[in-house]
Every structure is written in C-alpha cells, then in structure tokens.
Design an enzyme around this catalytic site. Structure first.
Site, short mmCIF file in Angstrom:
data_model
loop_
_atom_site.label_atom_id
_atom_site.label_comp_id
_atom_site.label_asym_id
_atom_site.label_seq_id
_atom_site.Cartn_x
_atom_site.Cartn_y
_atom_site.Cartn_z
N ASP A 1 0.85 -1.19 0.00
CA ASP A 1 0.00 0.00 0.00
C ASP A 1 0.89 1.24 0.00
O ASP A 1 1.87 1.31 0.74
CB ASP A 1 -0.91 0.01 1.23
CG ASP A 1 -1.93 1.13 1.18
OD1 ASP A 1 -2.97 0.95 0.53
OD2 ASP A 1 -1.68 2.20 1.78
N ASN B 1 -2.53 12.92 -3.73
CA ASN B 1 -3.59 13.40 -4.62
C ASN B 1 -4.07 14.79 -4.23
O ASN B 1 -4.28 15.65 -5.09
CB ASN B 1 -4.77 12.43 -4.60
CG ASN B 1 -4.60 11.27 -5.55
OD1 ASN B 1 -3.91 11.37 -6.56
ND2 ASN B 1 -5.21 10.14 -5.22
N HIS C 1 -4.77 14.60 -9.10
CA HIS C 1 -4.95 13.19 -9.46
C HIS C 1 -4.07 12.77 -10.64
O HIS C 1 -3.75 11.59 -10.78
CB HIS C 1 -6.42 12.92 -9.77
CG HIS C 1 -7.28 12.93 -8.54
ND1 HIS C 1 -7.44 11.81 -7.75
CD2 HIS C 1 -8.00 13.92 -7.95
CE1 HIS C 1 -8.24 12.10 -6.73
NE2 HIS C 1 -8.58 13.37 -6.83
N ASP D 1 -1.91 9.47 -10.52
CA ASP D 1 -1.87 8.42 -11.55
C ASP D 1 -0.44 8.12 -11.96
O ASP D 1 -0.06 6.95 -12.18
CB ASP D 1 -2.68 8.85 -12.78
CG ASP D 1 -4.17 8.71 -12.58
OD1 ASP D 1 -4.59 8.16 -11.54
OD2 ASP D 1 -4.93 9.15 -13.47
N GLU E 1 -4.74 2.27 -4.37
CA GLU E 1 -3.28 2.34 -4.27
C GLU E 1 -2.68 1.05 -3.69
O GLU E 1 -1.53 1.06 -3.25
CB GLU E 1 -2.86 3.54 -3.42
CG GLU E 1 -3.25 3.46 -1.96
CD GLU E 1 -4.61 4.05 -1.66
OE1 GLU E 1 -4.83 4.48 -0.51
OE2 GLU E 1 -5.46 4.08 -2.57
#
Length: 302
Positions: free
Chosen positions: A174, A182, A187, A191, A217
C-alpha cells in the site's frame, strides 16, 4: 453513461465525404478509468475530431482534468495524428507529452486522466476484441494484472502449492499517504505515481511471480515456491526501491514510501488434497499490512 466521476460520449457531426477503406480505418478504445464506458469504441470517421469536456466537442470527456477543447485527432494522407489544443493538463502519447504527434497502431493517448488506445489498419476487429479480452485481466493505467486475474492466479497457485508441498507467499503493498499526494499535487500526479511504482516493481519481479493492482493504491505480488523468509526479503527490497528514488512529474518531486504485509501458505502437515483457504491467506497479508501502517508506515510486517 457515467461512472460517478464523469462520462464519455461521442457525437458525430456531418456525413462522411466518402467511404473509408480498411487501411484508412481507425478508432479509439477507452481503457482507463474503469467504469461502464471502459472498452467503448469510438470510430474515427471524421477528418478532424475534437476531444474535450465541452458539449460541442465530437468526443466529450466530461472530467475535471480535461479542458473544454483539449485535443483533436486529424486524418492525413499518411494516417492519423493528435494535436494538443493548448490544454491545461496536456496531451500524452505513450506517457510522453506532445503538441503534435503521428499515431501508430497500439499507441496510448492520454487526455487528462483518461486513456484511449488507438487502433488502425486492416485488423481493427481482431485487435479490438483482443484489447477487450486484455482489459478483463490487465489494469489499464499501470499495466499490472487486475484484481480478477490475481484471484484466479492465487487460487491456482494455492492448489499447486498444497499438491506439490511447496510454499506460496503473498506481499500486499500500500502506498503511504496516497490521499495526501492526490490532495497536494492532483490526481494526474497520483496516476503517475501509480504507474511509476508499478513500473519499478515489475522490473524487480520474476516471470513466474504475479504482480497485480489489487485496488486503488494497493498492489500485490504473489510468489510461488517462496517461503516466508524469501517473501520478507523481497518485500524489504521493494520497500527500499520505492523509497530510494523520488518520483518526478510535471516539475514536482514526490517522496513516496510503501508499507507491505506478508503472508505464507506452508504446506507442511497439510494433505495435498486439502482445499486452500484463499480468503484467510489474503486476509493474513492484509492484516500484516495494516500492522505495518499502524506501526509507522514505510515498513514490512510478515
């Protein structure tokens, strides 16, 4: 249609001046993000097709990261090309920012945080159906296996582990404080972090190991014939790999760390005909992951 974040639709404007041959044909296939429109095919029937958030565009991508008139696809005598129209977040082909770029069969065109795959030539139908199948097993953003494919591999490898009396291990990964990334950088940067993390980990996994995006994630690495010690060693190597080098995107330098939970199926003392407890196996890795996060993050527990 909408997936809760936005919608993608196409509106044709005006008739074609002449029918297209197979060699002149082209289309875009929506491959990311996941949602009801994923896999939708948009034929490039116009000589110029405007893509953007505005309702007056030919292919509307109604997302905050997309400009009102973001880019256009142009048909030329030598094929198709994409032109950026001064968009805020840029237009990318195969992860490279472009102002104007000729398109080749299989190229990935990124408009904001939406990714299309460009198909052209005489085998579009075959290539389209192959892409649709690929989307059932591969995450469109990162190129890693998706959760569905991972679960299928996990069940198969767990039965094999018991049948041949060999261990099977799982690393659940994780990204630490991903929401903060973010929130701070946007975002599109998030990404990029997901894609770059996947690229680094894929470069360190062997052919027989299964790397997948489990959701959001979270990622997993399934390790056939690896005992707990070997799995913890790999997890620590991956942790160091991610922490060692910052992620760079659009001028921003982002420090990223991961937490990892490890679990192992030990076939010792079990019948080769026993049914493996897949849910318990995944849950054990997940619980160790959260122990790692509760313990301060950027660590391995297993």
């Amino acid at each position: 249609m909408t997936d809760g974040e936005g919608k993608t639709r196409i509106t044709r404007i005006g008739p074609l001046t002449k029918p297209r041959t197979d060699s002149e044909a082209g289309c875009l296939v929506l491959i990311y993000p996941a949602g009801p429109d994923m896999g939708k095919r948009f034929e490039l029937e116009l000589d110029e097709m405007i893509i953007g958030r505005g309702a007056d565009t030919d292919l509307q991508v109604d997302r905050d990261s997309v400009s009102r008139r973001h880019a256009k696809i142009v048909r030329t005598p030598s094929g198709f090309l994409v032109k950026d129209l001064g968009s805020t977040n840029g237009t990318y082909v195969n992860d490279q920012p472009v102002q104007e770029q000729g398109l080749r069969d299989g190229d990935k065109v990124k408009i904001g945080n939406t990714i299309f795959k460009f198909l052209s030539g005489g085998n579009i139908e075959r290539d389209y159906h192959e892409e649709i199948y690929r989307m059932t097993i591969v995450d469109g953003l990162t190129g890693a296996y998706n959760k569905r494919a991972f679960l299928e591999h996990c069940e198969r490898e767990a039965f094999r582990a018991l049948r041949h009396a060999r261990p099977l291990s799982l690393c659940m990964i994780d990204i630490d404080h991903f929401k903060a990334i973010n929130d701070q950088y946007g975002h599109l940067t998030g990404d990029h972090v997901l894609k770059e993390l996947a690229r680094r980990i894929l470069g360190r996994t062997r052919k027989e190991e299964i790397f997948a995006r489990y959701g959001g994630e979270e990622f997993v690495v399934l390790l056939p014939e690896a005992d707990r010690e070997a799995a913890v060693t790999l997890a620590e190597q991956l942790r160091v790999l991610i922490e060692h080098e910052d992620f760079l995107f659009d001028g921003d330098q982002i420090h990223v760390t991961i937490s990892v939970g490890v679990a192992t199926i030990d076939p010792a003392g079990q019948s080769p005909d026993a049914k493996p407890e897949i849910d318990a196996f995944i849950k054990a890795a997940d619980e160790n992951l959260y122990r790692a996060k509760r313990g301060g993050r950027n660590r391995v527990v297993g």
